[in-house]
Design an enzyme around this catalytic site. Structure first.
Site, PDB file in Angstrom:
ATOM      1  CG  HIS A 167       3.912   1.230   3.759  1.00  0.00           C
ATOM      2  ND1 HIS A 167       3.596   2.288   2.838  1.00  0.00           N
ATOM      3  CD2 HIS A 167       3.479   0.870   4.388  1.00  0.00           C
ATOM      4  CE1 HIS A 167       2.461   2.746   3.603  1.00  0.00           C
ATOM      5  NE2 HIS A 167       2.376   1.988   4.740  1.00  0.00           N
ATOM      6  CG  HIS A 210      -0.790   6.085   3.518  1.00  0.00           C
ATOM      7  ND1 HIS A 210      -1.722   5.464   3.168  1.00  0.00           N
ATOM      8  CD2 HIS A 210       0.323   5.312   4.465  1.00  0.00           C
ATOM      9  CE1 HIS A 210      -1.336   4.089   4.196  1.00  0.00           C
ATOM     10  NE2 HIS A 210      -0.168   4.146   4.881  1.00  0.00           N
ATOM     11  CD  GLU A 248       1.384   4.593   8.602  1.00  0.00           C
ATOM     12  OE1 GLU A 248      -0.779   4.303   7.798  1.00  0.00           O
ATOM     13  OE2 GLU A 248       1.498   3.169   7.727  1.00  0.00           O
ATOM     14  CD  GLN A 273      -1.586  -0.176   3.689  1.00  0.00           C
ATOM     15  OE1 GLN A 273      -1.166   0.745   4.694  1.00  0.00           O
ATOM     16  NE2 GLN A 273      -1.683  -0.949   4.331  1.00  0.00           N
ATOM     17  NE  ARG A 282      -6.069  -1.975   1.658  1.00  0.00           N
ATOM     18  CZ  ARG A 282      -7.090  -0.895   2.489  1.00  0.00           C
ATOM     19  NH1 ARG A 282      -7.422  -0.651   0.959  1.00  0.00           N
ATOM     20  NH2 ARG A 282      -7.622  -0.896   3.577  1.00  0.00           N
TER      21      ARG A 282
END
Length: 407
Positions: free
Chosen positions: A270, A103, A138, A101, A289
């Site tokens: 990642h 972001h 993240e 996935q 994804r």
């Protein structure tokens, strides 16, 4: 205002462990359900419950923030983040690989969200890519050995892995990438790889399994090549019909030791594979994804947001120690994370005017608010400290993490 005890929500995704979080929280799990994540924060999907230690009053954390944002978040946070708590703090327990996935950037999220709203795709639709307008950087900090894939390998490594996999046919696969080792050719190669379908995909997966088994049998145990192709085989065991199982050939395979961290930037491919960790992120639920999942996959949209920068993996070190907390350089305005080990008493000192969540991950601690009775902070428990609260102190023997804002 106060320091509030937190009651947090669990997410029971099928990739979670049935043992770690129950033990971490000191709770039974008689049904053996997978407890994948514990969320701490004010995300509307699963806000924590803030409990006033003096009155026992319970209120959802997002409602507490909305009722008095300046006191709870601080004026600077209110001004920069529209009166919302800008981060979400989690404990992860991964027994089965998560999806490949990435972001979006904030701009990409805003455009993607607007486009799906215009197309009238329901916000809870499984085919929806953008659940909100926010980016989602993240940072993960390992609580034990933590394995995953992150970022594209140096292109020379990718080419070498394909040569090992297919000694005779490798030029058909990566000749252009080897001749022109840049982001454009890497994007073309990766798109070709993740978009395989039908007979081509079946032949590729069948060949890859047979060849990987021979490579692992011939390689010295523990060599870099053996680890890569062992990981391919392990992913094929879990997702036998998913071309995403070949991802270790092109993405960096890493293992964090306890206390080591990793920053995941927008557009960075990642997949977390196994282990337990704390994770802090911008307050978003946007995930694109590309494999290793039964959920919605949108390959063109994923390709459009990937950065395609390639480099060797480097963990994020602890940057400095301030007031007893070792800090990590997260590099984003939405959140900060720090770790402390307490033996005896530790004063937090002068606090910045920002909200904090304190989570005990080992031992037994208590937090003294300055006035009033101390709050117990045992393993698995957490508290929320409002921005306008004064200094506090910690006592006992244990380890804790602090989720907060950069200052």
């Amino acid at each position: 205002m106060a320091i509030f005890a937190l009651e947090n929500r669990l997410q029971k995704y099928d990739w979670g462990s049935a043992e770690y979080l129950p033990e971490f929280l000191g709770r039974d799990n008689p049904s053996g359900e997978p407890w994948a994540e514990m969320w701490m924060g004010a995300h509307p999907k699963a806000p924590s419950i803030a409990i006033d230690p003096l009155t026992g009053t319970r209120v959802a954390l997002d409602a507490l923030v909305a009722a008095n944002p300046a006191s709870v978040l601080g004026k600077s946070t209110v001004d920069r983040f529209d009166g919302k708590l800008p981060f979400l703090f989690k404990v992860l327990s991964i027994a089965k690989p998560l999806s490949i996935q990435a972001h979006p950037t904030k701009r990409k999220a805003e455009h993607g969200f607007a486009g799906e709203e215009f197309a009238s795709i329901p916000i809870d639709s499984p085919d929806r890519n953008y659940k909100d307008r926010n980016h989602k950087p993240e940072t993960v900090v390992a609580l034990g050995p933590f394995q995953g894939l992150c970022g594209f390998r140096p292109i020379a490594e990718i080419v070498r892995n394909i040569q090992t996999l297919s000694p005779e046919d490798w030029p058909k696969l990566v000749r252009r990438l080897a001749a022109d080792p840049g982001m454009l050719e890497l994007s073309v190669f990766f798109y070709t790889f993740v978009s395989l379908t039908g007979d081509s995909k079946t032949r590729t997966l069948t060949y890859t399994r047979r060849r990987s088994e021979r490579i692992v049998a011939a390689e010295p145990a523990g060599s870099a090549t053996a680890r890569i192709f062992t990981c391919v085989l392990e992913l094929m065991d879990v997702y036998p019909d998913d071309v995403g199982a070949l991802a270790p050939l092109v993405l960096n395979l890493f293992e964090l030791a306890p206390g080591q961290a990793l920053n995941i930037a927008a557009g960075q491919a990642h997949a977390y594979l196994h282990g337990n960790a704390v994770e802090i992120m911008a307050n978003s639920d946007n995930v694109l994804r590309g494999g290793l999942t039964h959920k919605h996959i949108d390959i063109p949209e994923l390709i459009s947001l990937l950065s395609f920068e390639s480099a060797a993996f480097t963990p994020t070190p602890m940057a400095s120690t301030v007031n007893g907390f070792g800090t990590y350089d997260c590099g984003v305005p939405d959140y900060a994370i720090a770790r402390a080990t307490v033996h005896g008493t530790m004063k937090a000192g002068r606090r910045a005017h920002v909200p904090e969540i304190l989570l005990c991950t080992a031992g037994s601690l208590s937090v003294s608010p300055g006035k009033g009775l101390p709050l117990p902070l045992s393993k698995g428990s957490s508290v929320f400290v409002t921005a306008d609260h004064g200094p506090y102190s910690l006592s006992g023997d244990g380890e804790l993490f602090r989720a907060s804002m950069p200052t």
